[in-house]
Scaffold this motif. Structure first.
Motif, PDB file in Angstrom:
ATOM      1  N   HIS A  16      18.929  -6.163  12.401  1.00 28.76           N
ATOM      2  CA  HIS A  16      18.267  -7.158  11.544  1.00 28.76           C
ATOM      3  C   HIS A  16      19.267  -8.192  11.023  1.00 28.76           C
ATOM      4  O   HIS A  16      18.957  -8.921  10.091  1.00 28.76           O
ATOM      5  N   HIS A  17      20.448  -8.241  11.630  1.00 34.96           N
ATOM      6  CA  HIS A  17      21.472  -9.204  11.236  1.00 34.96           C
ATOM      7  C   HIS A  17      21.747 -10.176  12.379  1.00 34.96           C
ATOM      8  O   HIS A  17      21.348  -9.956  13.533  1.00 34.96           O
ATOM      9  N   ARG A  18      22.464 -11.239  12.048  1.00 36.12           N
ATOM     10  CA  ARG A  18      22.957 -12.161  13.066  1.00 36.12           C
ATOM     11  C   ARG A  18      24.316 -11.661  13.555  1.00 36.12           C
ATOM     12  O   ARG A  18      25.245 -11.531  12.762  1.00 36.12           O
ATOM     13  N   CYS A  19      24.408 -11.398  14.832  1.00 41.57           N
ATOM     14  CA  CYS A  19      25.662 -10.891  15.399  1.00 41.57           C
ATOM     15  C   CYS A  19      26.174 -11.851  16.473  1.00 41.57           C
ATOM     16  O   CYS A  19      25.380 -12.500  17.164  1.00 41.57           O
ATOM     17  N   ILE A  20      27.484 -11.920  16.585  1.00 42.82           N
ATOM     18  CA  ILE A  20      28.113 -12.733  17.627  1.00 42.82           C
ATOM     19  C   ILE A  20      28.318 -11.809  18.823  1.00 42.82           C
ATOM     20  O   ILE A  20      29.185 -10.934  18.812  1.00 42.82           O
ATOM     21  N   ARG A  21      27.510 -11.996  19.847  1.00 39.34           N
ATOM     22  CA  ARG A  21      27.483 -11.058  20.966  1.00 39.34           C
ATOM     23  C   ARG A  21      28.637 -11.329  21.931  1.00 39.34           C
ATOM     24  O   ARG A  21      29.149 -12.455  22.008  1.00 39.34           O
ATOM     25  N   LEU A  22      29.020 -10.301  22.682  1.00 40.36           N
ATOM     26  CA  LEU A  22      30.183 -10.383  23.568  1.00 40.36           C
ATOM     27  C   LEU A  22      29.776 -10.133  25.008  1.00 40.36           C
ATOM     28  O   LEU A  22      29.013  -9.201  25.294  1.00 40.36           O
ATOM     29  N   ARG A  23      30.283 -10.978  25.895  1.00 38.93           N
ATOM     30  CA  ARG A  23      30.101 -10.745  27.321  1.00 38.93           C
ATOM     31  C   ARG A  23      31.434 -10.303  27.909  1.00 38.93           C
ATOM     32  O   ARG A  23      32.461 -10.950  27.712  1.00 38.93           O
ATOM     33  N   LEU A  24      31.417  -9.187  28.630  1.00 42.07           N
ATOM     34  CA  LEU A  24      32.647  -8.654  29.212  1.00 42.07           C
ATOM     35  C   LEU A  24      33.098  -9.480  30.409  1.00 42.07           C
ATOM     36  O   LEU A  24      32.351 -10.302  30.939  1.00 42.07           O
ATOM     37  N   GLY A  25      34.328  -9.206  30.830  1.00 39.38           N
ATOM     38  CA  GLY A  25      34.889  -9.932  31.956  1.00 39.38           C
ATOM     39  C   GLY A  25      34.159  -9.720  33.263  1.00 39.38           C
ATOM     40  O   GLY A  25      34.267 -10.531  34.178  1.00 39.38           O
ATOM     41  N   ASN A  26      33.407  -8.630  33.361  1.00 37.58           N
ATOM     42  CA  ASN A  26      32.624  -8.397  34.581  1.00 37.58           C
ATOM     43  C   ASN A  26      31.213  -8.962  34.483  1.00 37.58           C
ATOM     44  O   ASN A  26      30.376  -8.701  35.350  1.00 37.58           O
ATOM     45  N   GLY A  27      30.931  -9.710  33.407  1.00 32.61           N
ATOM     46  CA  GLY A  27      29.628 -10.341  33.231  1.00 32.61           C
ATOM     47  C   GLY A  27      28.632  -9.517  32.446  1.00 32.61           C
ATOM     48  O   GLY A  27      27.564 -10.010  32.091  1.00 32.61           O
TER      49      GLY A  27
ATOM     50  N   HIS B 249      27.949  -3.618  24.490  1.00 34.02           N
ATOM     51  CA  HIS B 249      27.235  -2.908  23.433  1.00 34.02           C
ATOM     52  C   HIS B 249      28.242  -2.464  22.380  1.00 34.02           C
ATOM     53  O   HIS B 249      29.271  -1.861  22.717  1.00 34.02           O
ATOM     54  N   TRP B 250      27.960  -2.733  21.128  1.00 32.84           N
ATOM     55  CA  TRP B 250      28.875  -2.370  20.053  1.00 32.84           C
ATOM     56  C   TRP B 250      28.856  -0.858  19.865  1.00 32.84           C
ATOM     57  O   TRP B 250      27.807  -0.243  19.664  1.00 32.84           O
ATOM     58  N   ASP B 251      30.047  -0.240  19.918  1.00 37.60           N
ATOM     59  CA  ASP B 251      30.168   1.216  19.827  1.00 37.60           C
ATOM     60  C   ASP B 251      30.456   1.640  18.391  1.00 37.60           C
ATOM     61  O   ASP B 251      31.263   1.005  17.685  1.00 37.60           O
ATOM     62  N   PHE B 252      29.823   2.750  17.992  1.00 37.09           N
ATOM     63  CA  PHE B 252      30.035   3.313  16.660  1.00 37.09           C
ATOM     64  C   PHE B 252      30.144   4.826  16.779  1.00 37.09           C
ATOM     65  O   PHE B 252      29.529   5.452  17.642  1.00 37.09           O
ATOM     66  N   GLU B 253      30.929   5.413  15.854  1.00 37.13           N
ATOM     67  CA  GLU B 253      31.166   6.849  15.921  1.00 37.13           C
ATOM     68  C   GLU B 253      31.406   7.384  14.519  1.00 37.13           C
ATOM     69  O   GLU B 253      32.206   6.833  13.750  1.00 37.13           O
ATOM     70  N   GLN B 254      30.686   8.425  14.185  1.00 44.87           N
ATOM     71  CA  GLN B 254      30.901   9.115  12.911  1.00 44.87           C
ATOM     72  C   GLN B 254      30.622  10.596  13.139  1.00 44.87           C
ATOM     73  O   GLN B 254      29.473  11.005  13.329  1.00 44.87           O
ATOM     74  N   GLY B 255      31.665  11.401  13.164  1.00 44.30           N
ATOM     75  CA  GLY B 255      31.493  12.808  13.471  1.00 44.30           C
ATOM     76  C   GLY B 255      30.933  12.990  14.872  1.00 44.30           C
ATOM     77  O   GLY B 255      31.478  12.483  15.849  1.00 44.30           O
ATOM     78  N   ASP B 256      29.798  13.705  14.935  1.00 40.06           N
ATOM     79  CA  ASP B 256      29.161  13.933  16.232  1.00 40.06           C
ATOM     80  C   ASP B 256      28.192  12.827  16.603  1.00 40.06           C
ATOM     81  O   ASP B 256      27.630  12.839  17.712  1.00 40.06           O
ATOM     82  N   ASP B 257      27.966  11.886  15.696  1.00 44.45           N
ATOM     83  CA  ASP B 257      27.025  10.798  15.973  1.00 44.45           C
ATOM     84  C   ASP B 257      27.742   9.650  16.682  1.00 44.45           C
ATOM     85  O   ASP B 257      28.746   9.118  16.188  1.00 44.45           O
ATOM     86  N   VAL B 258      27.233   9.284  17.832  1.00 47.85           N
ATOM     87  CA  VAL B 258      27.792   8.194  18.625  1.00 47.85           C
ATOM     88  C   VAL B 258      26.662   7.222  18.976  1.00 47.85           C
ATOM     89  O   VAL B 258      25.612   7.648  19.469  1.00 47.85           O
TER      90      VAL B 258
END
Length: 301
Positions: free
Chosen positions: A191-202, A206-215
């Motif tokens: 629900h926010h405005r994010c600056i999205r990223l395109r990888l070098g392979n096109g 996806h933004w990765d997050f990790e907290q304990g066992d939650d990924v």
């Protein structure tokens, strides 16, 4: 037909053109003009009395004769270059040229801090840096090595670590948080405005997050997509949206108060930078010296 000394240079130019299939890129690699390459190739074709390339405004392709010539001389020329590199070990001062392909952030964070000292120590070594966020075949493109994050290094390459691992974090300008509030959980980013990223392979990152066992890996929404870390950082500073970055890249801006971290408890660990090169080639002495200096000065820890 007698072999002329100039044929060696012309054949070397031909190999660069054949490798890139592009006169401009070959000229950049060799440090000459595209017109000089064209003149060299015409002279070589006239002396050999055979067409080596098919050229149009849009493409450069090898003829059958060109394919055969490339196959016949590629390995001998590679052996000559390796012999030149070996001679560096016997010189008081190393010489030669090192060509490296790097993404923009690695150029700024790893190379720029160490190059003044490198040039001071080894003034006769020329470092040719191609800043390119796309994934390229460094060997096919004529580079001695590439620098990328550890998880993206091709498996058939030899890789050496250049930095410690670091966290990937979300950050925004203070003004953004004043206007839009602060996410409490990674899923709030939808629900926010994010600056999205395109990888070098096109591929979209996806933004990765990790907290304990939650990924989590989120394809966040946002009005702007960039493939350049500097552009993402500039847009984040403008307050347009939240950005996702390696923590060392924005640490000075966070310390200055121009950016603020959020969701720190969900920061995801990631591999640092690695330099990689082919196991089938002799590593240029200048490249070894550059790697040693980066490890000595440790610009990213």
């Amino acid at each position: 037909m007698p072999f002329r000394r100039s044929d060696l240079a012309d054949l070397s130019y031909f190999l660069a053109i054949a490798r890139h299939r592009n006169f401009r890129k070959a000229a950049t690699e060799l440090g000459v003009s595209a017109s000089a390459l064209s003149h060299s190739l015409r002279g070589l074709e006239e002396r050999l009395k055979v067409r080596l390339l098919n050229r149009t405004n849009r493409s450069v392709t090898l003829t059958a004769a060109g394919e055969e010539l490339q196959g016949a001389i590629r390995e001998p020329f590679a052996a000559i270059h390796e012999a030149e590199n070996l001679l560096n070990l016997h010189r008081d001062a190393p010489t030669g040229r090192v060509r490296i392909n790097v993404p923009d952030e690695a150029a700024m964070r790893l190379l720029v801090p160490v190059l003044p000292e490198f040039v001071s120590r080894y003034p006769d070594v020329e470092v040719d840096i191609s800043v390119d966020n796309t994934m390229v075949d460094v060997i096919e493109a004529g580079f001695d090595a590439g620098i990328r994050f550890g998880g993206t290094v091709p498996e058939d390459m030899i890789a050496q670590r250049l930095s410690s691992d670091f966290r990937w974090v979300v950050a925004g300008a203070p003004g953004y948080f004043e206007r839009h509030g602060e996410p409490k959980h990674p899923e709030d980013l939808m629900h926010h405005r994010c600056i999205r990223l395109r990888l070098g392979n096109g591929r979209m990152y996806h933004w990765d997050f990790e907290q304990g066992d939650d990924v989590l890996a989120l394809d966040v929404p946002g009005p702007v997509i960039v493939d350049n870390a500097s552009a993402s950082r500039a847009l984040g500073l403008s307050g347009m949206g939240l950005m996702y970055a390696a923590e060392p890249a924005i640490a000075p801006l966070v310390a200055q108060g121009r950016l603020r971290l959020t969701l720190e408890d969900w920061a995801s660990p990631g591999p640092g930078y690695f330099i990689y090169y082919s196991s089938r080639r002799q590593v240029p002495h200048g490249l070894r010296l550059l790697v040693d200096l980066i490890r000595e000065l440790r610009p990213l820890g």
